[in-house]
Design an enzyme around this catalytic site. Sequence first.
Site, PDB file in Angstrom:
ATOM      1  N   HIS A  52      19.619  28.859  61.871  1.00  0.00           N
ATOM      2  CA  HIS A  52      20.213  28.964  60.860  1.00  0.00           C
ATOM      3  C   HIS A  52      19.225  30.186  59.985  1.00  0.00           C
ATOM      4  O   HIS A  52      18.566  29.919  59.873  1.00  0.00           O
ATOM      5  CB  HIS A  52      20.127  27.706  60.003  1.00  0.00           C
ATOM      6  CG  HIS A  52      20.359  27.530  58.909  1.00  0.00           C
ATOM      7  ND1 HIS A  52      19.997  27.568  57.051  1.00  0.00           N
ATOM      8  CD2 HIS A  52      21.741  28.133  57.608  1.00  0.00           C
ATOM      9  CE1 HIS A  52      20.627  28.454  56.272  1.00  0.00           C
ATOM     10  NE2 HIS A  52      21.247  28.314  56.656  1.00  0.00           N
ATOM     11  N   SER A  53      20.189  30.689  59.680  1.00  0.00           N
ATOM     12  CA  SER A  53      19.760  32.874  58.927  1.00  0.00           C
ATOM     13  C   SER A  53      18.731  33.076  59.849  1.00  0.00           C
ATOM     14  O   SER A  53      19.008  33.750  60.422  1.00  0.00           O
ATOM     15  CB  SER A  53      18.822  31.376  57.262  1.00  0.00           C
ATOM     16  OG  SER A  53      18.334  32.344  56.172  1.00  0.00           O
ATOM     17  N   ALA A  54      17.549  33.326  58.984  1.00  0.00           N
ATOM     18  CA  ALA A  54      16.360  33.700  60.426  1.00  0.00           C
ATOM     19  C   ALA A  54      16.544  33.302  61.231  1.00  0.00           C
ATOM     20  O   ALA A  54      16.246  33.997  62.110  1.00  0.00           O
ATOM     21  CB  ALA A  54      15.329  34.347  59.664  1.00  0.00           C
TER      22      ALA A  54
END
Length: 250
Positions: A52-54
């Site tokens: 998730h995200s990074a």
Amino acid sequence: MNYRVNIFGFPNAVGLEDQNLGILDQRLALEWVHTNIEAFGGDPDRITLWGHSAGGVSADVLNFAYHEDPLPAGFFLMSGAAMRTFAQADNALQTNFTFVARELGCDFPDDAEAELECMQHIPVNLITNFVGHYGDDGKKPRLFFRPTADDKVIFKNYTERAERGLMSRKPALISNTSNEQSSLITYPVDNLLAGPNMTDVNKGTLDGFICPAFNSSNVRDINDLTTYQGSEQLHAITLVHQPNLKPSWV
């Protein structure tokens, strides 16, 4: 999985051959899981790499970096993808490590190996406290320790690599949510109910999330790769930002 971040995970030190240590941590952890998952009742042929995200960016970075031997059966890129421009490993970024080294008593401007060896003897908590307080105090110039394009595990041009088919053939689920950038924009102190500046939110969401997801879907389509949008129950590894207190260069 835990992996090194900041100066420990992405030091960009002149004396180091490998700079994206955090990504290498992730690959090592994935290899361990792939080797040992059967002992815990899992199936090495049904691993989904989920970030998730990074972490989504990291999962896709691994998808490109180890395209000939990706290990997972599929990828779940939630709010992050590799189709973006990464920082370049230039002298300005390497100066950040040298600056921290000098401030901690490792002043070897003309000897990168001596600088690194000296820093390996500085306690982790002292390095963490210096970098943290420096940022918290708003000092300039700002320090950046982040993934950089080395053309080994992180590449300067993902579009070009995708067009050459240098990505794994595994299926991927790609997703985003509305107003992704809103949690990263400062709210007005005198009117919190007003929320963040939506112009900044929209620009950040477009540049950092929507465009990479769109471009990722595009290049996957060019390569005739199976790509999904949506959600389902998955057996997954989650890549998240977590510091490791025993980085190998220390």
